[in-house]
Scaffold this active site. Structure first.
Site, PDB file in Angstrom:
ATOM      1  N   ARG A  58       0.712  -1.403   0.058  1.00  0.00           N
ATOM      2  CA  ARG A  58      -0.051  -0.122   0.053  1.00  0.00           C
ATOM      3  C   ARG A  58       0.825   1.357   0.017  1.00  0.00           C
ATOM      4  NH1 ARG A  58      -2.839  -3.819   1.747  1.00  0.00           N
ATOM      5  NH2 ARG A  58      -1.031  -4.384   2.755  1.00  0.00           N
ATOM      6  N   THR A  59       1.944   1.292   0.796  1.00  0.00           N
ATOM      7  CA  THR A  59       2.611   2.632   0.929  1.00  0.00           C
ATOM      8  C   THR A  59       3.290   2.961  -0.503  1.00  0.00           C
ATOM      9  OG1 THR A  59       2.997   2.217   3.563  1.00  0.00           O
ATOM     10  CG2 THR A  59       4.399   3.731   2.301  1.00  0.00           C
ATOM     11  N   ARG A 108      11.798   3.592   3.257  1.00  0.00           N
ATOM     12  CA  ARG A 108      11.355   2.441   4.405  1.00  0.00           C
ATOM     13  C   ARG A 108      12.580   1.542   4.673  1.00  0.00           C
ATOM     14  NH1 ARG A 108       6.153  -1.222   4.210  1.00  0.00           N
ATOM     15  NH2 ARG A 108       5.289   0.746   4.828  1.00  0.00           N
ATOM     16  N   HIS A 136       5.889   5.787  11.648  1.00  0.00           N
ATOM     17  CA  HIS A 136       5.246   5.589  10.111  1.00  0.00           C
ATOM     18  C   HIS A 136       4.411   6.916  10.018  1.00  0.00           C
ATOM     19  CE1 HIS A 136       3.810   4.245   6.188  1.00  0.00           C
ATOM     20  NE2 HIS A 136       3.463   2.944   6.654  1.00  0.00           N
TER      21      HIS A 136
HETATM   22  C1  NCD Z   1       2.482  -1.355   8.140  1.00  0.00           C
HETATM   23  C2  NCD Z   1       3.810  -0.996   8.360  1.00  0.00           C
HETATM   24  O1  NCD Z   1       4.579  -1.417   7.342  1.00  0.00           O
HETATM   25  O2  NCD Z   1       4.473  -0.681   9.419  1.00  0.00           O
HETATM   26  N1  NCD Z   1       2.001  -1.393   6.665  1.00  0.00           N
HETATM   27  C3  NCD Z   1       1.637  -0.311   6.103  1.00  0.00           C
HETATM   28  O3  NCD Z   1       2.421   0.501   5.554  1.00  0.00           O
HETATM   29  N2  NCD Z   1       0.168  -0.191   6.046  1.00  0.00           N
HETATM   30  C4  NCD Z   1       1.715  -2.415   8.903  1.00  0.00           C
HETATM   31  C5  NCD Z   1       2.509  -3.746   8.952  1.00  0.00           C
HETATM   32  O4  NCD Z   1       3.153  -3.942   8.282  1.00  0.00           O
HETATM   33  O5  NCD Z   1       1.839  -4.413   9.940  1.00  0.00           O
END
Ligand code: NCD
Length: 311
Positions: A58-59, A108, A136
């Site tokens: 998603r991100t 990330r 995040h």
């Molecule tokens: C999350 C993350 O990467 O912290 N995912 C996201 O970006 N929606 C949550 C997760 O990995 O559980």
């Protein structure tokens, strides 16, 4: 109020005041109403450069979709094996190079502090897309925006945050963001996955917080339940993960014990903490949440790239 996001790093949600959060929420509303052609001017000729040292669906995709909707483009690395990281290139050198090719950098990385470090090195602004178990921030912005859209307000709500409160970075950014509002927060986790003490100290004066290990005791009063995945990859010992996996599952029984209009949120991906059997209910808003993510990130990018954009 001048645009508070222009040319700014988005490393921690703590770097922004309540007015700033509201600025990006208002801009998200106004950008979503823009005609295709107007929206396509806001990022024209600009480039988002990304690197993901951890998996993402998603991100990464919502940022790419957001940038495309502004008329801009995205370049990046999501498979480290195809990059020079595989040859031993450092984070510092990698960021310096992405900085040469991009107007905004999305990072990330599994280490806490990685985004702050990158922000010190790069000329162009950095967006933290997840730094270890620390933060995040753009997830929290979209989470707050989702609450605002779905509940019509944030002040006055009772929010339960459930699951892995020790390692879940979305939890920390969300709590720091909620600290700008008058909300009651119930933290529900197995005893070994409670929120880290240093963060609790930081927010306990700003928020009404109670810790629990039983979900049932908070359900009747909860307006928003924010469910998280147990972060298997962050456990130093997999046997410890085995002990707590599957502790909470949100299903029809959970909804039956809750307010009829409880909003069920999750940053996703889910593993087994929300049963698919409630996906069709009006309470399940986690996919809507993911879709608000694209709009909020489009607004954020537009603000970062256009000084004179007003909300
Ligand atoms: C999350 C993350 O990467 O912290 N995912 C996201 O970006 N929606 C949550 C997760 O990995 O559980």
């Amino acid at each position: 109020m001048p645009n508070p996001f222009y040319d700014r790093d988005i490393v921690s949600i703590r770097d922004f005041a309540k007015d700033d959060l509201e600025f990006v929420f208002d801009t998200t509303d106004s950008i979503s109403r823009l005609k295709h052609s107007q929206r396509g001017e806001l990022g024209k000729g600009r480039t988002l450069g990304y690197i993901f040292y951890e998996p993402s669906t998603r991100t990464r995709m919502s940022f790419e979709a957001a940038m495309a909707s502004l008329g801009g483009s995205s370049i990046g690395i999501s498979d480290l094996k195809s990059s020079s990281v595989e040859k031993g290139e450092s984070l510092a050198d990698t960021i310096r190079v992405i900085d040469l090719y991009s107007d905004v950098i999305l990072l990330r990385h599994p280490l806490d502090g990685s985004s702050r470090f990158a922000a010190e090195l790069s000329q162009n602004p950095i967006i933290n897309a997840g730094s270890g178990s620390e933060e995040h921030p753009t997830q929290a912005l979209l989470d707050l925006y989702t609450i605002l859209k779905e509940k019509g307000k944030i002040d006055g709500l009772s929010v339960a945050i459930v699951g892995d409160l020790k390692y879940g970075r979305t939890v920390y950014s969300l709590l720091y963001g909620l600290a700008n509002y008058k909300v009651e927060v119930h933290l529900v986790s197995p005893p070994t996955l409670r929120i880290r003490k240093e963060s609790l100290y930081e927010i306990q004066d700003k928020l009404k917080i109670k810790e629990h290990s039983k979900l049932d005791e908070v359900l009747p009063e909860t307006d928003v339940i924010y469910v998280t995945r147990i972060q298997r990859e962050r456990f130093p010992d997999v046997q410890e993960y085995e002990k707590v996996k599957g502790t909470y599952t949100i299903d029809e029984n959970t909804l039956a014990k809750s307010k009829s209009d409880i909003a069920v949120m999750h940053p996703l991906p889910r593993v087994d903490e929300i049963s698919q059997s409630i996906d069709h209910t009006k309470n399940a808003i986690y996919f809507k949440q993911a879709s608000y993510g694209k709009e909020l990130r489009a607004a954020l990018l537009a603000l970062m790239l256009n000084e004179n954009l007003s909300r």
